[in-house]
Motif scaffolding. Structure first.
Motif: not given
Length: 230
Positions: A61-70, A84-87
């Motif tokens: 469940v953290l994968l999307g949030a982690a990608t957006m943070l990065a 693009v990477a975040g969304w």
């Protein structure tokens, strides 16, 4: 870029926890055959490992949030690729939750008639509605990580080896999914390495803060008072 120490710590923890969970899940999930019946039998033979792997899967469940943070680390100098990477990372992470849920269903099938359960699971994965989850979860994840790695490479927000690790992670994750636990865990170790470097960058430099109109806020320079004329 500046954020509070608590926000930096939470963001870094999200990144590292996601990477660790990915490695543990891929290392512990039994190397199963492509058939649903074979997966059910493998899950039944390695119940302890499966329980541990499914516990690690909770952190998906953290994968999307982690990608957006990065991606936010590269936002200032590479907004298009970072966006693009975040969304796409958020969308892919959401789709992955459904794909991971199938492992929970396979594990539940261990305790019932294997033949009937196998047919039920095949009916789920053979439906046309399943294809978008597969495409968004796997292909979307590959594109998101490649864009993320390229954005980080261009902005030098993290060491370039970390950007390369994230670029390589997406294809490696897909290619090693059925290659055995060791190669699969090795591929996910690339994600952990890249996210760990991002976590260090967050702790060191923070994340951008944005104003109401979406622009990045910057500290206000104090006014310089002119000396009185003599």
């Amino acid at each position: 870029m500046s954020t509070s120490p608590i926000a930096r710590g939470l963001a870094a923890a999200c990144l590292v926890a996601t990477g660790i969970a990915a490695v543990l899940s891929s290392a512990l999930t039994p190397n199963t055959s492509s058939s649903t019946g074979g997966r059910i039998d493998a899950f039944a033979a390695h119940a302890g490992r499966v329980d541990a792997a499914l516990t690690a899967d909770i952190f998906i469940v953290l994968l999307g949030a982690a990608t957006m943070l990065a991606a936010l680390l590269a936002w200032r100098h590479s907004p298009k690729l970072a966006g693009v990477a975040g969304w796409l990372g958020v969308i892919s992470g959401s789709a992955m939750i459904f794909l991971i849920a199938l492992d929970f269903a396979v594990n539940a099938a261990v305790g019932v008639d294997h033949k009937a359960a196998s047919k039920l699971l095949d009916n789920i994965t053979d439906t046309p509605q399943f294809a978008p989850f597969l495409i968004l979860g796997l292909l979307g994840g590959v594109v998101a990580m490649v864009c993320l790695g390229v954005a980080l490479w261009r902005t030098r927000a993290v060491p370039r080896w970390a950007a390369v690790a994230l670029i390589a992670y997406g294809p490696a994750n897909v290619l090693t999914a059925d290659a055995g636990s060791v190669p699969f865990a090795g591929a996910n170790a690339l994600l952990l390495a890249g996210f760990a470097a991002c976590a260090m960058a967050v702790l060191r430099n923070g994340l951008p803060s944005f104003t109401a109109d979406g622009s990045e806020s910057r500290p206000v320079e104090p006014a310089v008072k002119e000396a009185p004329a003599l």
